[in-house]
Design an enzyme around this catalytic site. Structure first.
Site, PDB file in Angstrom:
ATOM      1  N   GLU A   1       0.831  -1.206   0.000  1.00 11.51           N
ATOM      2  CA  GLU A   1       0.000   0.000   0.000  1.00 11.51           C
ATOM      3  C   GLU A   1       0.862   1.251   0.000  1.00 11.51           C
ATOM      4  O   GLU A   1       0.513   2.260  -0.594  1.00 11.51           O
ATOM      5  CB  GLU A   1      -0.961   0.000   1.198  1.00 11.51           C
TER       6      GLU A   1
ATOM      7  N   PHE B   1     -17.544 -12.129 -14.015  1.00 12.78           N
ATOM      8  CA  PHE B   1     -18.981 -12.033 -14.280  1.00 12.78           C
ATOM      9  C   PHE B   1     -19.704 -11.105 -13.293  1.00 12.78           C
ATOM     10  O   PHE B   1     -20.795 -10.639 -13.570  1.00 12.78           O
ATOM     11  CB  PHE B   1     -19.632 -13.419 -14.264  1.00 12.78           C
TER      12      PHE B   1
HETATM   13 ZN    ZN Z   1      -2.603  -2.795  -4.889  1.00 20.29          ZN
END
Ligand code: ZN
Length: 730
Positions: free
Chosen positions: A518, A649
Site C-alpha cells: 500500500e 462475471f
Molecule cells: Zn494494490
C-alpha cells in the site's frame, strides 16, 4: 487499491459555497470541498441533508456548461482548454471531495446509519457520472479541442484522448436506437452481474454438512474446530463445542480452505470439493436447482459481444484492452504462454513431490492424486520441509520498528524524509496516525520542503472497518480556488492486529508485505510532480500497470540488508535471526509452479471467453480446452468453476484477469534493476532509487506506462526477473 474511482470525469479544485464570502451561513463540513476533512463533523445526517443539494447544484452547473459549450460550438470560434476542462475539473473535484469522504468513512467508520445514508445517495452520484459521460455537447467540445491543433501539450492530448475514449466506451458516440439499445444492455448487464454475485453467495450459503463423529474432524486445527462449532451453534445446535461437536461444515473460504488443507478424511474432502466446484450450477450437491448461473453466463457473454460491436469493436476483449497497457489479445496470450512454458515443468515436479509425500505416508491416493488431495498433501509437505511457524515471526515485527525500517528505506532511496505529525490533522479514530513527507537532503535549496502527507490507519476494527488493505486519495496535487498549492494526501488503510496493553501491534510477515504494498501505491500518489490532476499520481495509469509501484515495494521485504533493519524482537530487541530468514526464503516459492498455472488458466479462460464472444458455440468447451492446454492435474469433467468466476462475471475484471500477472512482470523486472545495481553489502542503490522516483513515481499517468517503464529500465519489460524471483528459471 481502493474504491473504483469517480467514473469518467476527474476534475479540479473546489469552488464550494465556502468561497462565497457573502454568505453568513456556515458551510456544512461535508460541503467544504477543500482542505483536510474534519472527519468528526461529518455525519450520516449531514450526508442525507446536504448531498442531495450538492447533486442538484452540480446537475445545474453541468446544464449551464452544456449551454455555454453549445453556444461556443455554434459560434465557430475555437474552444479553449479552460472553457471545457477547468469547469469539469472543478465540478468533479467538488463531488470527489465530498463523496470521497463519505465513501472513506463508510469503509473505516461504518455504522448502520452511515451505510444507509451512503446507499441512499449513491444512485444520484452514479446517475450524474452517467449523464456527464454521455453528454453529446461535452463530447463534441472535447473532440473540437482535440482536432483544432491549438498548442496542447502531450499531457493535455493524453487527457483528452482518455476522456474521449471513456465517453466512447460509455456509448456517447451512438445515437437513436443504437444508443437506446446500448443503454438498455448496460443496465441489463449491471443487473445480471449483481444477480450472478448474489447467486454465488446464496449457493455458497445453501450447503452445509453437520459432522458429529470425532473421526470426521481428524487432523483439523483447534482454530477451525472453534469456527465449525460456532457455525453449528449459530445454526441452532446450542450445545455444540469445539471438543465434542457437532461441527458444521460450509463452502465459505474461512471454513472450506482450512478443511481441504488439514482434513485427513479423504472421503469428506472429496464431498466438500464436489459441492464447492458445483456451486451455482443448479445441479449436484452444492447447488439448489434455482441457483443456476449458467443462463446468466450465456446472457452476459452474448450481451458483451453485442455491446462491443455497437461500439465498433470485434469483441469485448478489445473493449477492455482499449484502456490498458497490453495492446492486443495476442500480446496477453504471448505473455501467458511464456509463463506457462516456464511454470509447467516446475508444476509437474511439485505434483510429483506431492505424490511422493503421499507415498511416504502410505496413502492410497499416491497412485491416484485428485484435486481434493492437493491442498492436504501440500500442507503436509510444507510442514515437513520448512518447519516454519509463521506465528513465531510476529514478535520480530512490531509496527513501530517496521515503520522505521520502511521510512528509512524510502528516505534513502527516494530522497525524502517522513516525519510523524500526529495532532496536526483531524483523524477519524484515535488509532489513526498522520505523517508528513518532506524533500530530502539531495534536493538542495528545497530540502525540508513539504511535498505530501498521509494518514495510516493500521489496525483491524471488526464491525466498523472494511477488511483488507487499500490506498486512496484524500487530496490530489493541485491548486486551490484561492491559488494555494495543494499537496497530495493519501489514506493508507491496513487491517493488522491491535496493540494489546503495552505490547505494540506485532505483525505477520504477510502484513508487513501488505504495508509495503500500500505504501508503494501511496508513493506514486504522493511523489507526483504532474500539474494536471487528471493524470497526477495513480490517475490515468493503465489498469494493468497500476500495481507496478505496489508490488515493486513488496520485494524489499525479502532483502536481508533491508529486512534485518526493520526487525527487533518485542522483548529482547534482537533482530530477526538469519536462520529464520533462510527458512522464510526456502518456503517462499513453495508450490509456485502450480499456483502460476492456476492463474494462467483463469486468465486464458477469461480472455478467450471475451474474444470468441457470442461466436463461441459452447462456453464450457472454452474452459475444457484451456484446461487441457494448461493444467497438470486433470479436472473432473463435472467441475463448474465458471459458474462462480465472480471476478469476470460480477466484478470489473472481464478480459482483465491477466492484469495480475502483467503487473507482476513489470514490478519484478523494475525491481531487478535494484538487484543489478545493489552495493557489495546488498544495500539498494541510491542512484537507481532516484531514477525510479523520477521516471515512474513522479510522472504517474501523464504518459503511457510503457514509456515510463522504458525510461526507467532502458528497454521493454522482460519476463526473466519474475521467473527467477519465483524459482522458475531454467
Ligand atoms: Zn494494490
Amino acid at each position: 487499491m481502493g474504491d473504483p474511482r469517480w467514473p469518467s470525469l476527474r476534475l479540479d479544485p473546489p469552488m464550494s459555497g465556502a468561497s462565497s464570502t457573502a454568505s453568513p451561513i456556515p458551510v456544512p463540513a461535508i460541503l467544504l470541498g477543500e482542505g483536510l476533512p474534519p472527519f468528526e463533523a461529518i455525519t450520516a445526517e449531514q450526508v442525507k441533508a446536504h448531498i442531495p443539494a450538492l447533486m442538484e447544484q452540480l446537475q445545474a452547473e453541468l446544464s449551464a456548461l452544456e449551454q455555454q459549450l453549445e453556444l461556443a460550438l455554434g459560434s465557430g470560434a475555437p474552444l479553449q482548454w479552460h472553457q471545457v476542462m477547468d469547469p469539469l475539473q472543478r465540478m468533479g473535484e467538488r463531488l470527489r471531495w465530498s463523496w470521497g469522504v463519505v465513501s472513506h468513512l463508510n469503509g473505516v467508520c461504518n455504522s448502520p446509519e452511515l451505510r444507509e445514508a451512503h446507499a441512499s445517495q449513491q444512485a444520484a452520484v452514479v446517475q450524474f457520472g452517467n449523464r456527464a459521460g454521455q453528454s453529446q455537447v461535452l463530447y463534441r467540445a472535447l473532440q473540437q479541442l482535440q482536432t483544432q491543433a491549438n498548442g496542447l501539450d502531450a499531457t493535455q492530448q493524453r487527457i483528452l484522448a482518455a476522456e474521449l475514449r471513456d465517453m466512447q466506451l460509455r456509448g456517447v458516440g451512438l445515437s437513436g436506437e443504437a444508443q437506446e439499445a446500448f443503454n438498455a444492455a448496460s443496465q441489463e448487464l449491471a443487473e445480471l452481474s449483481t444477480r450472478f454475485g448474489n447467486q454465488v453467495l446464496d449457493a455458497t450459503n445453501s450447503w452445509t454438512l453437520s459432522l458429529t463423529n470425532p473421526d470426521d474432524v481428524d487432523g483439523l486445527p483447534s482454530s477451525l474446530l472453534d469456527q465449525l462449532a460456532q457455525a453449528s451453534r449459530a445454526a441452532g445446535a446450542e450445545g455444540s463445542t469445539a471438543e465434542s461437536g457437532p461441527w458444521l461444515l460450509g463452502l465459505d473460504m474461512p471454513r472450506y480452505a482450512p478443511f481441504m488443507k488439514y482434513s485427513r478424511r479423504r472421503d469428506l474432502r472429496e464431498q466438500l470439493y464436489k459441492a464447492h466446484v458445483g456451486r451455482a450450477s443448479g445441479q449436484g450437491e452444492g447447488s439448489a436447482a434455482e441457483l443456476n448461473n449458467w443462463p446468466l453466463i450465456e446472457q452476459i457473454l452474448t450481451l458483451r459481444g453485442q455491446q462491443a460491436q455497437r461500439l465498433g469493436y470485434a469483441n469485448w476483449a478489445e473493449v477492455s484492452l482499449a484502456a490498458k497497457m497490453a495492446d492486443s489479445e495476442a500480446a496477453v496470450e504471448l505473455l501467458l504462454e511464456e509463463l506457462r512454458l516456464a511454470a509447467h515443468p516446475v508444476a509437474m515436479q511439485e505434483l510429483e513431490s506431492l505424490r511422493a509425500c503421499a507415498a511416504r505416508h502410505g496413502a492410497p491416493e499416491a497412485a491416484d492424486l485428485r484435486p481434493w488431495d492437493v491442498s492436504y498433501w501440500a500442507e503436509v509437505l510444507r510442514q515437513e520441509s520448512f518447519e516454519l511457524d509463521s506465528e513465531a515471526l510476529r514478535p520480530y515485527f512490531p509496527l513501530p520498528r517496521v515503520l522505521e525500517g520502511l521510512f528509512s528505506l524510502c528516505g534513502r532511496l527516494f530522497d525524502i524524509r517522513i516525519e510523524a505529525a500526529d495532532g496536526e490533522a483531524p483523524v477519524w479514530h484515535p488509532d489513526v496516525r498522520f505523517f508528513r513527507v518532506l524533500e530530502g537532503a539531495g534536493a538542495g535549496a528545497r530540502a525540508g520542503e513539504a511535498i505530501a502527507a498521509f494518514y495510516l490507519d493500521p489496525y483491524s476494527r471488526p464491525g466498523s472497518k472494511r477488511g483488507g488493505a487499500w490506498m486512496d486519495e484524500c487530496l490530489g496535487r493541485g491548486v486551490s480556488p484561492s491559488g494555494q498549492a495543494v499537496l497530495p494526501v493519501a489514506y493508507l488503510i491496513c487491517n493488522q492486529s491491535s496493540p494489546v496493553g503495552d505490547t505494540p501491534s506485532l505483525m505477520t510477515f504477510e502484513e508487513v508485505e501488505t504495508l509495503f504494498h500500500e505504501f508503494g501505491h501511496g508513493l506514486q500518489h504522493m511523489l507526483t510532480t504532474v500539474e494536471r490532476p487528471q493524470v497526477a499520481g495513480i490517475n490515468g495509469v493503465e489498469w494493468d500497470a497500476v500495481e507496478l509501484p505496489s508490488q515493486f515495494m513488496e520485494n524489499f521485504c525479502w532483502e536481508w540488508p533491508v529486512l534485518r533493519h526493520m526487525t527487533a524482537h518485542v522483548d529482547t530487541g534482537e533482530p530477526l535471526p538469519r536462520a529464520l530468514f533462510d527458512k522464510m526464503l526456502a518456503a517462499k516459492n513453495f508450490q509456485s509452479g502450480l499456483q502460476t498455472l492456476r492463474q494462467i488458466e483463469f486468465s486464458l479462460v477469461d480472455m478467450r471467453l471475451h474474444t470468441e464472444g457470442e461466436q463461441a458455440q459452447d462456453f464450457m468447451q472454452v474452459l475444457r480446452d484451456v484446461r487441457a492446454e494448461v493444467a497438470v492435474l486433470p479436472s473432473p469433467a463435472w467441475g463448474r468453476t465458471l459458474h462462480t468466476f465472480s471476478h469476470i462475471f460480477a466484478g470489473g475484471y472481464a478480459a482483465g484477469y491477466y492484469s495480475y500477472k502483467w503487473a507482476e512482470v513489470l514490478s519484478a523486472d523494475a525491481y531487478a534493476a535494484f538487484e543489478e545495481t545493489a552495493g557489495a553489502d546488498g544495500e539498494p542503490s541510491i542512484e537507481t532509487g532516484r531514477r525510479y522516483r523520477e521516471t515512474i513515481l513522479e510522472v504517474g499517468g501523464s504518459r503511457p506506462a510503457m514509456e515510463s517503464f522504458k525510461a526507467f529500465r532502458g528497454r521493454e519489460p522482460k519476463l526473466d526477473a519474475l521467473l527467477r524471483h519465483q524459482g522458475m528459471s531454467q
